[in-house]
Design a protein around this motif. Sequence first.
Motif, PDB file in Angstrom:
ATOM      1  N   VAL A  91      12.716  -0.111   8.784  1.00 51.73           N
ATOM      2  CA  VAL A  91      11.730  -1.796   7.735  1.00 51.73           C
ATOM      3  C   VAL A  91      10.412  -1.144   8.019  1.00 51.73           C
ATOM      4  O   VAL A  91       9.847  -1.693   7.713  1.00 51.73           O
ATOM      5  N   MET A  92       9.851  -0.623   9.317  1.00 47.05           N
ATOM      6  CA  MET A  92       8.967  -0.090   8.966  1.00 47.05           C
ATOM      7  C   MET A  92       7.728   1.171   8.291  1.00 47.05           C
ATOM      8  O   MET A  92       6.973   0.396   7.478  1.00 47.05           O
ATOM      9  N   ALA A  93       8.954   1.194   8.228  1.00 48.23           N
ATOM     10  CA  ALA A  93       9.697   2.229   6.969  1.00 48.23           C
ATOM     11  C   ALA A  93       8.708   1.417   5.768  1.00 48.23           C
ATOM     12  O   ALA A  93       7.592   1.635   4.463  1.00 48.23           O
ATOM     13  N   ALA A  94       9.410   0.578   5.397  1.00 50.00           N
ATOM     14  CA  ALA A  94       9.448  -0.078   4.201  1.00 50.00           C
ATOM     15  C   ALA A  94       7.825  -1.073   3.986  1.00 50.00           C
ATOM     16  O   ALA A  94       7.337  -0.920   2.908  1.00 50.00           O
ATOM     17  N   LYS A  95       7.601  -1.509   5.197  1.00 54.77           N
ATOM     18  CA  LYS A  95       6.352  -2.073   5.486  1.00 54.77           C
ATOM     19  C   LYS A  95       5.454  -1.128   5.372  1.00 54.77           C
ATOM     20  O   LYS A  95       4.123  -1.557   4.872  1.00 54.77           O
ATOM     21  N   GLN A  96       4.796  -0.039   5.939  1.00 46.28           N
ATOM     22  CA  GLN A  96       3.513   0.999   5.362  1.00 46.28           C
ATOM     23  C   GLN A  96       3.915   1.008   4.632  1.00 46.28           C
ATOM     24  O   GLN A  96       2.894   1.332   3.132  1.00 46.28           O
ATOM     25  N   LYS A  97       5.161   1.020   3.172  1.00 50.33           N
ATOM     26  CA  LYS A  97       4.492   1.235   1.607  1.00 50.33           C
ATOM     27  C   LYS A  97       4.233  -0.043   1.130  1.00 50.33           C
ATOM     28  O   LYS A  97       3.585   0.369   0.648  1.00 50.33           O
ATOM     29  N   ALA A  98       5.011  -1.160   1.318  1.00 49.79           N
ATOM     30  CA  ALA A  98       3.968  -1.983   0.871  1.00 49.79           C
ATOM     31  C   ALA A  98       2.849  -2.339   1.465  1.00 49.79           C
ATOM     32  O   ALA A  98       1.932  -2.742   0.647  1.00 49.79           O
ATOM     33  N   PHE A  99       2.845  -2.053   2.511  1.00 48.03           N
ATOM     34  CA  PHE A  99       0.926  -2.746   2.960  1.00 48.03           C
ATOM     35  C   PHE A  99       0.653  -1.591   3.885  1.00 48.03           C
ATOM     36  O   PHE A  99       0.341  -0.939   4.441  1.00 48.03           O
ATOM     37  N   SER A 100       0.178  -0.740   2.885  1.00 48.42           N
ATOM     38  CA  SER A 100      -0.834   0.647   3.304  1.00 48.42           C
ATOM     39  C   SER A 100      -2.157   0.405   3.666  1.00 48.42           C
ATOM     40  O   SER A 100      -2.449   1.442   5.304  1.00 48.42           O
ATOM     41  N   ASP A 101      -2.773  -0.149   2.954  1.00 47.35           N
ATOM     42  CA  ASP A 101      -4.561  -0.336   3.315  1.00 47.35           C
ATOM     43  C   ASP A 101      -4.813  -2.227   4.068  1.00 47.35           C
ATOM     44  O   ASP A 101      -3.864  -2.629   4.020  1.00 47.35           O
ATOM     45  N   LYS A 102      -5.392  -1.901   5.563  1.00 46.88           N
ATOM     46  CA  LYS A 102      -5.713  -2.818   5.919  1.00 46.88           C
ATOM     47  C   LYS A 102      -7.546  -3.646   5.578  1.00 46.88           C
ATOM     48  O   LYS A 102      -7.131  -3.790   4.120  1.00 46.88           O
ATOM     49  N   PRO A 103      -6.964  -4.958   4.686  1.00 44.81           N
ATOM     50  CA  PRO A 103      -6.135  -5.520   6.297  1.00 44.81           C
ATOM     51  C   PRO A 103      -4.613  -5.602   5.886  1.00 44.81           C
ATOM     52  O   PRO A 103      -4.533  -6.527   4.496  1.00 44.81           O
ATOM     53  N   TYR A 104      -4.317  -5.760   7.043  1.00 48.32           N
ATOM     54  CA  TYR A 104      -2.744  -6.142   6.868  1.00 48.32           C
ATOM     55  C   TYR A 104      -2.338  -7.613   6.582  1.00 48.32           C
ATOM     56  O   TYR A 104      -3.141  -8.644   8.015  1.00 48.32           O
ATOM     57  N   PRO A 105      -1.743  -8.686   6.106  1.00 47.37           N
ATOM     58  CA  PRO A 105      -0.637  -9.596   6.760  1.00 47.37           C
ATOM     59  C   PRO A 105      -0.795 -10.356   7.954  1.00 47.37           C
ATOM     60  O   PRO A 105      -0.232  -9.255   8.703  1.00 47.37           O
ATOM     61  N   ASN A 106      -0.809 -11.509   8.238  1.00 47.07           N
ATOM     62  CA  ASN A 106       0.129 -11.619   9.461  1.00 47.07           C
ATOM     63  C   ASN A 106       1.600 -11.266   9.392  1.00 47.07           C
ATOM     64  O   ASN A 106       2.221 -11.654   8.119  1.00 47.07           O
ATOM     65  N   TRP A 107       2.026 -11.318  10.548  1.00 49.87           N
ATOM     66  CA  TRP A 107       3.482 -10.903  10.723  1.00 49.87           C
ATOM     67  C   TRP A 107       3.938 -11.527  11.285  1.00 49.87           C
ATOM     68  O   TRP A 107       3.841 -11.380  12.770  1.00 49.87           O
ATOM     69  N   THR A 108       5.634 -12.157  11.238  1.00 49.80           N
ATOM     70  CA  THR A 108       6.247 -12.757  12.747  1.00 49.80           C
ATOM     71  C   THR A 108       7.435 -12.138  12.182  1.00 49.80           C
ATOM     72  O   THR A 108       7.914 -12.484  11.017  1.00 49.80           O
TER      73      THR A 108
END
Length: 132
Positions: A91-108
């Motif tokens: 999940v983190m690998a896919a997340k890092q591809k999708a959201f590579s730049d700050k600011p990151y969205p909220n995440w739960t």
Amino acid sequence: MTQRQAVFPANRHALYEAHGYSAAIRSGDLLFVSGQVGSRPDGTPEPDFAAKVQLAFDNLRAVLTAAGGSFDDIVDVTTFHTDPEAQFGAVMAAKQKAFSDKPYPNWTAVGVNWLAGFDFEIKVIARIPQAA
């Protein structure tokens, strides 16, 4: 009062029809995206977990694109996991591809015991200003 407007990706998935829901609902500048899973166009799950997670992100991208948006428009993310500890790396690998730049969205992230035959689901809220 703002009317809600259904949004579907170009390659509309069988799950939307089979279960009677919209891929997303737009209300004003807000886009509420239904949970996206690693489903193929016919609605069947991708068997490999890492590929399934990436496909869920790809399906999410298709819905955002259909609404005129992108991952940069996402403000809130909720993910559902059937085995969070074992699934975290993929999940983190896919997340890092999708959201590579700050600011990151909220995440739960929420651990669950059932996802209708899937192991991972991602739903988001995005703000996509309407064209003037």
